[in-house]
Design an enzyme around this catalytic site. Sequence first.
Site, PDB file in Angstrom:
ATOM      1  N   THR A 199       0.805  -1.225   0.000  1.00 18.44           N
ATOM      2  CA  THR A 199       0.000   0.000   0.000  1.00 18.44           C
ATOM      3  C   THR A 199       0.840   1.279   0.000  1.00 18.44           C
ATOM      4  O   THR A 199       0.285   2.370  -0.063  1.00 18.44           O
ATOM      5  CB  THR A 199      -0.899   0.056   1.255  1.00 18.44           C
ATOM      6  OG1 THR A 199      -0.042   0.044   2.406  1.00 18.44           O
ATOM      7  CG2 THR A 199      -1.849  -1.119   1.319  1.00 18.44           C
ATOM      8  N   LYS A 200       2.141   1.178   0.100  1.00 12.91           N
ATOM      9  CA  LYS A 200       2.964   2.361   0.275  1.00 12.91           C
ATOM     10  C   LYS A 200       3.234   3.080  -1.063  1.00 12.91           C
ATOM     11  O   LYS A 200       2.966   2.535  -2.124  1.00 12.91           O
ATOM     12  CB  LYS A 200       4.272   1.996   0.990  1.00 12.91           C
ATOM     13  CG  LYS A 200       4.031   1.383   2.391  1.00 12.91           C
ATOM     14  CD  LYS A 200       3.543   2.413   3.400  1.00 12.91           C
ATOM     15  CE  LYS A 200       2.855   1.878   4.638  1.00 12.91           C
ATOM     16  NZ  LYS A 200       3.544   0.962   5.502  1.00 12.91           N
ATOM     17  N   ASN A 201       3.776   4.306  -0.995  1.00 15.66           N
ATOM     18  CA  ASN A 201       3.934   5.129  -2.206  1.00 15.66           C
ATOM     19  C   ASN A 201       4.784   4.449  -3.273  1.00 15.66           C
ATOM     20  O   ASN A 201       4.571   4.649  -4.464  1.00 15.66           O
ATOM     21  CB  ASN A 201       4.580   6.479  -1.867  1.00 15.66           C
ATOM     22  CG  ASN A 201       3.624   7.402  -1.145  1.00 15.66           C
ATOM     23  OD1 ASN A 201       2.664   6.950  -0.533  1.00 15.66           O
ATOM     24  ND2 ASN A 201       3.883   8.697  -1.213  1.00 15.66           N
TER      25      ASN A 201
END
Length: 384
Positions: free
Chosen positions: A181-183
Amino acid sequence: MEPIPFYKPSVTEDELTEVVDTLRSGWLTMGPRTRQFEEEFAARVDARHTVAVSSATAGLHLGLDAMDLEPGDEVLVPTITFASTGSTVIHAGATPILVDCEPDTLNIDVEDAARKCGPRTKAIVPVHMAGHPCDMDAVHSLAESRSLRVMEDAAHAIPAAYRGRKIGSVSELTVFSFYATKNLTTGEGGMVSVADEELANRIQMRRLHGMSRDAWKRYGTGGSWRYDVAYPGFKYNMTDIAAAIGLVQLRRLDELQQRRREIVARYRLALADCDALELPTCRPEVDHAWHLFIVRMEHDRLSIHRDEVIEKLNAAGVGTSVHFIPLHVHSYYREKYGYNDKSLPEASKQWQRMISLPLYPGLSDHQVDFVAAQVTEILRQNRR
Ligand SMILES: *Cc1c(COP(=O)(O)O)cnc(C)c1O
């Protein structure tokens, strides 16, 4: 309108090609692509040394382990964070001391940290909530006056900057996450940025069983079968399959961030007139990574609570989340250390108001407008 999930990773044909090439190369675990990813990532965040790991949790554990903490030593961590910021302190044999938040940024309140600093306090782990860098001048001045080590939890903060300095170059240790889910994602993965060479070597060695040589050097041409276990290390290395994804994501990062900023601007415009909502702050001295868009309910203007707003949004087809249920609210911290809502009053108040809205490059303008319209309508219908 199709339901809008809280999160969708942004993956293109380029990531697929790199992964397939890696599988065909015959080298799957930590090897040349991991090394290349470490180098390119270091260049991107102005890091002196980088160590690629299997997750940010692994990176946090390694960073703390390398500090050689002793039982009874204390580490200051914000209560508003993910589970592993606290649990890795415990894994490293020390005691987490929970610190309250600033009301605007939701980041660690350094004045509260200073009050909680005692003779056994050895380190502080500021978390850049939602991608908004912490007040690092205040963190460093506290750290200097109390001889604390500083390890930044930058799981949300790629790419971000504090007073023109990239996150990853500001402290002795910085840990990034490449969780799905991270950038920037590698599926699972993380990176430790380290200022000091000797400390970087120690973390690198402990990352793979505490062996004197990395396996890829051991099995590469000219490598030797002989190794020495110099420390009971961990199995925390990155794989080349993950690094292949990371290399492509790194090249796409500017474009991905541009889209995040556009979405944030669009949310701001669409939600500007909604007076039952507090929108996220961004202080002038920071470059925000916009990992999350956290809005807060003005409960005195509403007849419903945040929890019901989440349910209504869900029913309208809008996925949301809450970042985070503070550590002191969880049973382990209450039972083991005796925390309650009065111990951390600001965080206890703020987390009850928070909702994270969908924010990822794949969101269309139309979807952003739909989310904003649903939020506005739900709050309008439930005004006090
Ligand atoms: C996601 C996250 C982590 C853990 O990252 P992993 O790579 O999943 O281990 C740690 N801290 C914060 C603040 C996070 O959001």
